[in-house]
Scaffold this motif. Structure first.
Motif, PDB file in Angstrom:
ATOM      1  N   LYS A 273       0.849  -1.197   0.000  1.00  0.00           N
ATOM      2  CA  LYS A 273       0.000   0.000   0.000  1.00  0.00           C
ATOM      3  C   LYS A 273       0.884   1.245   0.000  1.00  0.00           C
ATOM      4  CE  LYS A 273      -3.823  -2.364   2.293  1.00  0.00           C
ATOM      5  NZ  LYS A 273      -4.660  -2.480   3.503  1.00  0.00           N
ATOM      6  N   THR A 274       1.472   1.484  -1.161  1.00  0.00           N
ATOM      7  CA  THR A 274       2.394   2.609  -1.331  1.00  0.00           C
ATOM      8  C   THR A 274       1.873   3.536  -2.419  1.00  0.00           C
ATOM      9  OG1 THR A 274       3.683   1.286  -2.905  1.00  0.00           O
ATOM     10  CG2 THR A 274       4.411   1.268  -0.608  1.00  0.00           C
ATOM     11  N   ILE A 275       2.371   4.768  -2.430  1.00  0.00           N
ATOM     12  CA  ILE A 275       2.004   5.713  -3.476  1.00  0.00           C
ATOM     13  C   ILE A 275       2.705   5.307  -4.769  1.00  0.00           C
ATOM     14  CG2 ILE A 275       2.175   8.112  -4.242  1.00  0.00           C
ATOM     15  CD1 ILE A 275       2.034   8.933  -1.302  1.00  0.00           C
TER      16      ILE A 275
ATOM     17  N   LEU B  16      11.325   4.300  -2.306  1.00  0.00           N
ATOM     18  CA  LEU B  16      11.650   5.281  -1.284  1.00  0.00           C
ATOM     19  C   LEU B  16      10.852   5.044  -0.011  1.00  0.00           C
ATOM     20  CD1 LEU B  16      11.947   8.639  -3.274  1.00  0.00           C
ATOM     21  CD2 LEU B  16      13.785   7.348  -2.173  1.00  0.00           C
ATOM     22  N   GLU B  17       9.571   4.734  -0.132  1.00  0.00           N
ATOM     23  CA  GLU B  17       8.746   4.531   1.055  1.00  0.00           C
ATOM     24  C   GLU B  17       9.183   3.287   1.816  1.00  0.00           C
ATOM     25  OE1 GLU B  17       4.654   6.801  -0.295  1.00  0.00           O
ATOM     26  OE2 GLU B  17       4.772   4.634  -0.562  1.00  0.00           O
ATOM     27  N   LYS B  18       9.534   2.243   1.110  1.00  0.00           N
ATOM     28  CA  LYS B  18      10.000   1.040   1.800  1.00  0.00           C
ATOM     29  C   LYS B  18      11.388   1.257   2.420  1.00  0.00           C
ATOM     30  CE  LYS B  18       7.170  -2.571  -0.320  1.00  0.00           C
ATOM     31  NZ  LYS B  18       6.928  -3.429   0.846  1.00  0.00           N
ATOM     32  N   TYR B  19      12.187   2.100   1.786  1.00  0.00           N
ATOM     33  CA  TYR B  19      13.446   2.517   2.408  1.00  0.00           C
ATOM     34  C   TYR B  19      13.181   3.237   3.724  1.00  0.00           C
ATOM     35  CZ  TYR B  19      17.298   5.796   3.254  1.00  0.00           C
ATOM     36  OH  TYR B  19      18.279   6.545   3.841  1.00  0.00           O
TER      37      TYR B  19
ATOM     38  N   GLN C 103       0.730   3.920   3.708  1.00  0.00           N
ATOM     39  CA  GLN C 103      -0.502   4.401   3.086  1.00  0.00           C
ATOM     40  C   GLN C 103      -0.950   5.753   3.624  1.00  0.00           C
ATOM     41  OE1 GLN C 103      -4.211   2.319   4.019  1.00  0.00           O
ATOM     42  NE2 GLN C 103      -4.609   2.133   1.813  1.00  0.00           N
ATOM     43  N   SER C 104      -0.752   5.998   4.910  1.00  0.00           N
ATOM     44  CA  SER C 104      -1.317   7.218   5.486  1.00  0.00           C
ATOM     45  C   SER C 104      -0.480   7.802   6.620  1.00  0.00           C
ATOM     46  CB  SER C 104      -2.745   6.954   5.980  1.00  0.00           C
ATOM     47  OG  SER C 104      -2.772   5.854   6.881  1.00  0.00           O
ATOM     48  N   ALA C 105       0.830   7.643   6.551  1.00  0.00           N
ATOM     49  CA  ALA C 105       1.692   8.267   7.560  1.00  0.00           C
ATOM     50  C   ALA C 105       1.647   9.786   7.404  1.00  0.00           C
ATOM     51  CB  ALA C 105       3.128   7.777   7.424  1.00  0.00           C
TER      52      ALA C 105
END
Length: 286
Positions: free
Chosen positions: A142-144, A150-153, A272-274
């Motif tokens: 559930k990433t942009i 980058l988000e998983k990093y 998803q919503s941080a």
């Protein structure tokens, strides 16, 4: 040291992000009209990026690349390590260089650091709430779009770990796959027959555990189970494969679910919503 992530091209990301902000290819686009009209071409700024809240830091090397894109000679000093926990008022980056370059890159750099640090900060909150070194916190898909690497990093910088990177690196059999295959066991058997080595199978009932394991599942995702049911499921699995709790997990519930003996807890909200971290950037004319 260069910032490198497998599957992620930093130069392309910076170029395309800045092109979007500048409106390249659009009528009248391709420039920062405000900076060009207000700031002399030879003006110079010093700048400091700092935290306004206690945060976990992620993304500073990406911000550096944004600033250097317009002024390769800009002095960009990263002052804290990636993954560091910092107090409000901590200086993160110090800059000195062309004023127009700083102003044009400012928003893209800040957006990235605020977003990635927001993820890392939320991940750290979940890890702390879980308070269980024997259980690993995982992200999800559930990433942009376009920002997954980058988000998983950022998840790793917060102290979590990554689930699948995408659709290619493991099978994830969920209810819709089971619906078409006819049963949990048949869905898993089809994945095994196709030569898939890593097969994660979602189960939401105790009676699905044995069929999934008998067919060859290599991990069980225990979906939307209350702690008592999770504990029973872990006992039934008895260490034959790793187990993962997922679904409806919040800061208030994660400790109880992790304490059931599962190996992993996955939380979609991490990416998803941080909420964005509160980070500012102040400039001083030179």
């Amino acid at each position: 040291m260069a910032f490198e992530l497998d599957g992620f091209d930093l130069d392309t990301f910076v170029r395309e992000t800045l092109a979007e902000d500048l409106g390249e290819g659009l009528p009248g686009g391709g420039r920062d009209v405000t900076s060009e009209s207000v700031i002399p071409a030879d003006a110079r700024f010093a700048g400091v990026m700092d935290s306004r809240d206690p945060i976990r830091v992620a993304g500073l090397p990406v911000a550096k690349a944004f600033f250097r894109a317009f002024d390769p000679d800009m002095t960009v000093e990263i002052l804290v390590e990636e993954g560091a926990s910092v107090d409000p008022g901590t200086h993160l980056i110090r800059l000195e260089g062309n004023a127009r370059a700083m102003l044009t890159a400012e928003r893209s750099a800040l957006n990235t650091v605020q977003h990635l640090s927001g993820i890392a900060t939320l991940v750290r909150a979940y890890v702390d709430a879980m308070a269980n070194p024997d259980c690993t916190l995982l992200d999800t898909r559930k990433t942009i779009p376009g920002l997954r690497h980058l988000e998983k990093y950022a998840v790793r910088m917060g102290g979590g770990a990554n689930h699948r990177m995408g659709l290619w690196d493991a099978a994830m059999i969920k209810d819709n796959h089971v619906l078409v295959a006819g049963s949990v066991g048949e869905a898993v058997r089809r994945a095994v027959a196709a030569g898939v080595s890593d097969i994660i199978c979602e189960v939401d009932r105790i009676d699905q555990i044995e069929p999934a394991l008998d067919a060859g599942a290599t991990r069980l995702l225990l979906d939307n189970m209350a702690p008592d049911l999770l504990r029973e499921a872990v006992m039934r699995v008895a260490g034959r494969v790793p187990t993962e709790a997922s679904g409806g997990i919040s800061l208030d519930t994660i400790r109880a679910k992790a304490a059931t003996g599962v190996d992993y807890v996955s939380v979609g909200r991490l990416t998803q919503s941080a909420p964005a971290a509160d980070i500012g950037l102040d400039f001083t004319p030179l």
